[in-house]
Scaffold this active site. Structure first.
Site, short mmCIF file in Angstrom:
data_model
loop_
_atom_site.label_atom_id
_atom_site.label_comp_id
_atom_site.label_asym_id
_atom_site.label_seq_id
_atom_site.Cartn_x
_atom_site.Cartn_y
_atom_site.Cartn_z
N ASP A 98 -42.74 13.08 -7.14
CA ASP A 98 -43.40 13.73 -6.00
C ASP A 98 -43.65 12.67 -4.94
O ASP A 98 -44.71 12.06 -4.87
CB ASP A 98 -44.70 14.38 -6.46
CG ASP A 98 -45.29 15.29 -5.40
OD1 ASP A 98 -44.70 15.38 -4.30
OD2 ASP A 98 -46.33 15.90 -5.66
N ALA A 99 -42.62 12.45 -4.11
CA ALA A 99 -42.64 11.35 -3.15
C ALA A 99 -42.67 11.83 -1.70
O ALA A 99 -43.04 11.09 -0.81
CB ALA A 99 -41.42 10.46 -3.35
N LYS A 100 -42.25 13.07 -1.47
CA LYS A 100 -42.23 13.68 -0.13
C LYS A 100 -41.56 12.77 0.89
O LYS A 100 -42.09 12.50 1.97
CB LYS A 100 -43.64 14.08 0.29
CG LYS A 100 -44.28 15.10 -0.66
CD LYS A 100 -45.68 15.48 -0.21
CE LYS A 100 -46.29 16.52 -1.15
NZ LYS A 100 -46.57 15.99 -2.50
N ARG A 101 -40.36 12.34 0.55
CA ARG A 101 -39.59 11.47 1.44
C ARG A 101 -38.79 12.32 2.43
O ARG A 101 -38.79 13.55 2.37
CB ARG A 101 -38.66 10.57 0.64
CG ARG A 101 -39.36 9.60 -0.30
CD ARG A 101 -40.33 8.69 0.44
NE ARG A 101 -40.69 7.51 -0.34
CZ ARG A 101 -41.83 7.31 -0.94
NH1 ARG A 101 -42.77 8.22 -0.89
NH2 ARG A 101 -42.07 6.19 -1.61
N THR A 125 -39.20 15.17 -4.35
CA THR A 125 -39.65 16.07 -3.30
C THR A 125 -39.30 15.47 -1.94
O THR A 125 -39.47 14.27 -1.70
CB THR A 125 -41.18 16.33 -3.37
OG1 THR A 125 -41.87 15.09 -3.32
CG2 THR A 125 -41.53 17.09 -4.64
#
Length: 280
Positions: A98-101, A125
Site C-alpha cells: 500500500d504505497a499509493k505511488r 496501490t
C-alpha cells in the site's frame, strides 16, 4: 497469481480477508521492547506473530509502506524481512504494497522496479491522477503476474472533495471517469481497484462499469464499514473482493496475548465471510 488462482484460495480458505500490516511502532505491545539481551527486532517479531496467527484465515496481506518508511532504513529492513517471511512460509498469500505511488513515466518505472523487482510483492496501490503514462510502467510485460491496485473511490471523508465531482457533459463522477478510462490500460488479470467500504452503496454503480474486476475494500472494522453491504453490492461470481482490516486485528490487544487476540478478531471476520461464500 492470476484471478482464478486468487479465487481458488478464497474458496479453499472460505475467506476474502486481507490483513493490513499497518504496524505502528507506538501501538505495538511495550513488552516487545523490554527484553534484556534479546536481539530480536520487536517490529518484525510483532509482524511475524500476527502473520503466523492469521495466515490460515486470510488470503492477502497489505503492508502500508508509510509505517515502514517512517522508520528509515530500519523500517525498510523490517518490510523486506516481512515480505520475505510471508513468501517463504505462506506462499499462497497475495501481498499488496500500500504505497499509493504514481508519477511521470520514468519515475513510475523506478517505483515498479522497487516493489515488483526488489521487494517482489504481488501488487502495489497506484494513484491515477497523472494518467496512463504514470500507471503503465506497473503494467509492463516485465512484471507478468503482478497487479496494479488503482485508487478509485477511497474510504476517507476527504473523498468528497474531488471524487464525486461530476463532468457536465457526460454526467460521470470523477471516480466513474477513473474506472472507465483505466479500462483501456489494464485488464481483469492485472488491475484491481480500491473502493472504500464506507462508500458501499456506490458499489452497485461501480459494478456496472467493472463487473468482473477484483476490488480491494478498506474501511471495515475501525472505520465502520459494513461487510454485509460490501458483499451485497460488490460480490461477483468469482467473489471479486479483498476486504481489508488493519487496526481492529493488529491492535485487538496490547498485552502478551496480542497474537491470540488478533487471531480471534480475524476468525470473526472469516466466519462471516464463509457464510457469504456458501453460494459461490
Amino acid at each position: 497469481m492470476n484471478k482464478e488462482e486468487l479465487f481458488e484460495n478464497i474458496k479453499r480458505k472460505q475467506s476474502f480477508l486481507c490483513v493490513g500490516l499497518d504496524t505502528d511502532v507506538n501501538k505495538i505491545p511495550e513488552f516487545l521492547f523490554d527484553r534484556d539481551g534479546d536481539d530480536l527486532d520487536p517490529i518484525f517479531e510483532f509482524n511475524k506473530n500476527i502473520i503466523d496467527a492469521t495466515a490460515d484465515l486470510c488470503v492477502a496481506y497489505k503492508p502500508n509502506i508509510a509505517f515502514y518508511e517512517s522508520l528509515g532504513l530500519q523500517g525498510w529492513d523490517v518490510l523486506e524481512r516481512t515480505v520475505d517471511y510471508i513468501r517463504k512460509n505462506y506462499p499462497d498469500q497475495f501481498i499488496i504494497a500500500d504505497a499509493k505511488r504514481g508519477d511521470i513515466g520514468n519515475t513510475s518505472a523506478m517505483y515498479a522496479r522497487t516493489f515488483f523487482g526488489a521487494l517482489d510483492v504481488d501488487s502495489v496501490t497506484v494513484a491515477p491522477y497523472m494518467g496512463e503514462d504514470s500507471v503503465s510502467p506497473f503494467l509492463s510485460e516485465d512484471y507478468k503476474g503482478k497487479w496494479v491496485t488503482l485508487l478509485a473511490l477511497t474510504s476517507n471523508k476527504g473523498a468528497f472533495d474531488f471524487q464525486f465531482m461530476e463532468d457536465k457533459e457526460s454526467g460521470d463522477r470523477l471516480f466513474e471517469k477513473v474506472l472507465k478510462t483505466s479500462l483501456k490500460w489494464g485488464n481483469e488479470d492485472n488491475m484491481m481497484y480500491v473502493v472504500g467500504a464506507t462508500k458501499a452503496e456506490m458499489l452497485s454503480d461501480i459494478r456496472k462499469i467493472i463487473p468482473n474486476h477484483f476490488l480491494l475494500v478498506p474501511g471495515i472494522g475501525a472505520q465502520g464499514g459494513s461487510l454485509a453491504e460490501v458483499v451485497k453490492y460488490g460480490m461477483n461470481n468469482l467473489c471479486g473482493l479483498l476486504v481489508n482490516s488493519s487496526r481492529a486485528i493488529l491492535y485487538a490487544s496490547n498485552g502478551e496475548d496480542y497474537a491470540k487476540a488478533a487471531r480471534a478478531e480475524a476468525q470473526k471476520v472469516q466466519g462471516q465471510m464463509a457464510e457469504f461464500l456458501k453460494n459461490l
